[in-house]
Scaffold this active site. Structure first.
Site, short mmCIF file in Angstrom:
data_model
loop_
_atom_site.label_atom_id
_atom_site.label_comp_id
_atom_site.label_asym_id
_atom_site.label_seq_id
_atom_site.Cartn_x
_atom_site.Cartn_y
_atom_site.Cartn_z
N ILE A 156 -28.77 47.10 79.99
CA ILE A 156 -29.98 47.42 80.75
C ILE A 156 -30.12 46.24 81.72
O ILE A 156 -30.52 45.15 81.34
CB ILE A 156 -31.22 47.56 79.84
CG1 ILE A 156 -31.01 48.74 78.88
CG2 ILE A 156 -32.48 47.75 80.68
CD1 ILE A 156 -32.17 49.01 77.95
N PRO A 157 -29.71 46.46 82.97
CA PRO A 157 -29.42 45.32 83.86
C PRO A 157 -30.66 44.67 84.48
O PRO A 157 -30.86 44.74 85.69
CB PRO A 157 -28.53 45.95 84.93
CG PRO A 157 -28.96 47.38 84.99
CD PRO A 157 -29.45 47.76 83.62
N CYS A 158 -31.45 43.98 83.67
CA CYS A 158 -32.62 43.29 84.21
C CYS A 158 -32.19 42.14 85.13
O CYS A 158 -32.99 41.64 85.91
CB CYS A 158 -33.54 42.82 83.10
SG CYS A 158 -32.73 41.79 81.87
N HIS A 159 -30.90 41.75 85.06
CA HIS A 159 -30.43 40.68 85.95
C HIS A 159 -30.38 41.14 87.41
O HIS A 159 -30.24 40.33 88.31
CB HIS A 159 -29.04 40.19 85.50
CG HIS A 159 -27.97 41.25 85.50
ND1 HIS A 159 -27.74 42.07 84.42
CD2 HIS A 159 -27.09 41.63 86.46
CE1 HIS A 159 -26.75 42.90 84.71
NE2 HIS A 159 -26.34 42.65 85.94
#
Ligand SMILES: [Zn+2]
Length: 348
Positions: free
Chosen positions: A313-316
């Site tokens: 889950i690419p919160c970056h």
């Protein structure tokens, strides 16, 4: 692919363990290469060069340091422990007391130290965990409690009952309705991560040095009404494989079942995060609009921070309006690394 030299040099001086496995340093004046955490005196900034693997350092003519032994991969399970683990996996009632370990030529103190350092629990507690985890799966899949107890080396039903309940919080006979979260460590080029999974999918993927980890574990325990138990889970194999492909730039999207309990708002934020394409970024403001709450920028940022499944889950991929990275639970240097990895600058 390497980080900024300044970041690496300060990690070297600080002996920061979160950089273990991330880079290797060659010392030009001695011809020796070291891990970031080496306890030997640190070289001057002008006398170091950095490599991403030990192989590169060797190719440049450097020799491994005798103090920090960089050829032994940090976090990787050494062969002598791997043999023991294999034995435990294939033979579920293996009991390995100090005597049995010595019989195999293994120093019990050494194995204890390794487990304490890499799993945070003692070797015996780890063995217990594995046994209970396996017993849980067997009962869940219709094996009787008594057969399961015997299969796993318990001599009495009451002993099994007690050990099981102590680990999982419920009785063996409640395995059908009860649940546990299996936990393991996975190695990545950014350092080791903790992964957690239920039968339904992955529910945790977080760098082991992350400050929020304890909080996230407590939250998950409450949300899923389940205890964490070391062991193996089918979802880990797929996760490990897909993460490797991602870091090798051979995978842009993940195809793994996820378990993401949360508030309606959090779930919405995490779902929208997964729609940001690989190699793209979005600002917190854009994400708030996407979520349908243009004024809730701060709440969106908080929900990003509460994401329990890093990378997948690419919160970056969410950054500040100014183009600055803003925050990242795993550390800004990791966020930068992930964005660089995904960006076109690295010859996709
Ligand atoms: Zn060294």
């Amino acid at each position: 692919m390497l980080l900024d030299n300044k970041i690496m040099y300060s990690a070297l001086v600080e002996k920061d363990p979160s950089f273990e496995g991330v880079f290797i340093v060659g010392v030009k004046t001695t011809g020796i290469f070291c891990r970031p955490t080496c306890t030997a005196r640190k070289p001057k900034v002008e006398n170091v060069e950095y490599f991403s693997t030990t192989k590169e350092a060797l190719d440049h003519g450097y020799r491994p340091c005798k103090v920090c032994r960089p050829m032994e991969l940090y976090g990787e399970t050494p062969a002598w422990i791997e043999d023991i683990l294999k034995e435990i996996r294939t033979n579920s009632d293996t009991k390995l007391k100090d005597y049995d370990l010595r019989q195999r030529g293994i120093d019990p103190a050494r194995i204890r130290r390794w487990f304490k350092k890499h799993h945070g629990i003692t070797f015996q507690a780890y063995l217990r965990s594995l046994r209970i985890n396996r017993a849980f799966g067997q009962i869940k899949h219709n094996r009787s409690v008594i057969d399961t107890a015997l299969d796993n080396g318990y001599e009495s039903l009451s002993g099994f009952h007690e050990a099981f309940k102590k680990t999982t919080g419920f009785a063996p006979s409640d395995s059908k309705t009860g649940s546990i979260i299996t936990i393991t460590r996975i190695l990545t080029p950014l350092g080791p991560m903790f992964a957690g999974a239920t039968e339904e999918g992955i529910c945790l993927l977080e760098f082991t040095d992350r400050r929020m980890l304890e909080t996230q574990i407590a939250r998950l325990r409450k949300l899923l009404k389940a205890e964490f138990v070391s062991g193996d889970n089918v979802h880990f194999h797929e996760l490990d494989k897909q993460l490797k492909e991602y870091f090798d730039k051979k995978r842009k999207t993940f195809d793994i079942s996820l378990v993401v309990p949360g508030t309606k708002f959090q779930v919405n934020v995490w779902e929208k995060l997964q729609r940001i394409p690989y190699g793209k970024t979005r600002t917190y403001q854009q994400q708030a609009i996407e979520v349908g709450k243009p004024n809730a920028v701060r709440a969106v940022a908080t929900a990003n921070g509460d994401n329990r499944i890093s990378i997948i889950i690419p919160c970056h991929r969410v950054i500040a309006k100014s183009g600055e990275l803003a925050g990242y639970g795993g550390g800004l240097w990791r966020k930068q690394y992930l964005l660089d990895l995904e960006s076109h600058a690295y010859g996709q």
